[in-house]
Design an enzyme around this catalytic site. Sequence first.
Site, mmCIF file in Angstrom:
data_model
loop_
_atom_site.group_PDB
_atom_site.id
_atom_site.type_symbol
_atom_site.label_atom_id
_atom_site.label_comp_id
_atom_site.label_asym_id
_atom_site.label_seq_id
_atom_site.Cartn_x
_atom_site.Cartn_y
_atom_site.Cartn_z
ATOM 1 C CG ASP A 68 -3.139 3.877 -8.549
ATOM 2 O OD1 ASP A 68 -2.666 3.034 -7.704
ATOM 3 O OD2 ASP A 68 -2.908 4.937 -8.768
ATOM 4 C CE1 TYR A 70 0.142 -3.755 -9.327
ATOM 5 C CE2 TYR A 70 -1.058 -5.164 -10.926
ATOM 6 C CZ TYR A 70 -0.447 -5.033 -9.628
ATOM 7 O OH TYR A 70 -0.675 -5.992 -8.574
ATOM 8 C CG PHE A 81 -3.756 -7.196 -5.388
ATOM 9 C CD1 PHE A 81 -2.558 -6.649 -4.689
ATOM 10 C CD2 PHE A 81 -5.196 -6.713 -4.801
ATOM 11 C CE1 PHE A 81 -2.595 -5.696 -3.710
ATOM 12 C CE2 PHE A 81 -4.989 -5.952 -3.561
ATOM 13 C CZ PHE A 81 -3.681 -5.563 -2.958
#
Length: 228
Positions: A68, A70, A81
Site C-alpha cells: 500500500d 507510503y 516503492f
Amino acid sequence: MSDKVKLEAGWKAALSSEFEQDYFTAIKAFILGQKALGKEVYPPGKLMFNAFELTPFECVKVVIIGQDPYHGAGQAHGLSFSVPAGIKITPSLQNIYKEIEQDLGIKAPNHGNLELWARQGVLLLNAVLSVNAGEPASHKAAGWENFTNAVIHHLSTQKKNLVFLLWGKFAQDKELLIDGQKHLILKAPHPSPFSAHHGFLGCKHFSKTNEYLNAHSIRPIDWQITSI
C-alpha cells in the site's frame, strides 16, 4: 461510476466492467468516510491512479507489486516503492538500488522518483491504492484488492511475455492470478531491511528481466535513474 474515474484509455477499456461493481462504489464511500472523519488520505486524489497514467495498458512490460502507499507526508505519489524527488529515499528502495548496482553496475541516483521506469513500461502497482496519513494498511479493508487483483488478471489474460517481479509473501500470493506459461514470474524476499539479506540482494531480477524481454524481441528496460 466509471465516467468519474480518470484513467488512461487502454486501462479504462480493459477494466471498464470493474467500475460498475459494488466493491468499487464501496471503495469511494470508504475514502469519503475517512475524509469525513478528518483523516488525510494519501496519495492526493489526482495521483491515486498515477501508475496507470504513466504506464498505459498497451505499454506494460514489467509489473512490480507493492502493498500500500507510503503513509508519510509527501511520500506517496501513486507508484509502488517510489517517492517524489526531494523526499528521503526509503530503506526498501535503497536496497532496490543496491541490488541494481550489484546486478548491473548502475549507481544509485540521489532521489527516489521511479517515473522513468514507469514511462518505459514498468507498472509500479500497489495492491491498495490509498492510505490514511500515519496509518499504514489503514485502507486494506476498503476493497482495493478486488480492483488490483482484476488488474493483474487482465494483464495475465490479455497480454503475453510480461515479467512479474514478486518480492515478499504479500506479492507472491498474487502468483495465482498469473499464467506462468505466458509470462515470466520472478520471486524473491521483500527488499525491506528486515528481509533483503535473505535473498533479495543477489536475486539479479533486473538483468533477468532484460534477458527475458530481449529473448522475446521486446525492448529492455533502462534501469538507470538520472540524478538531479
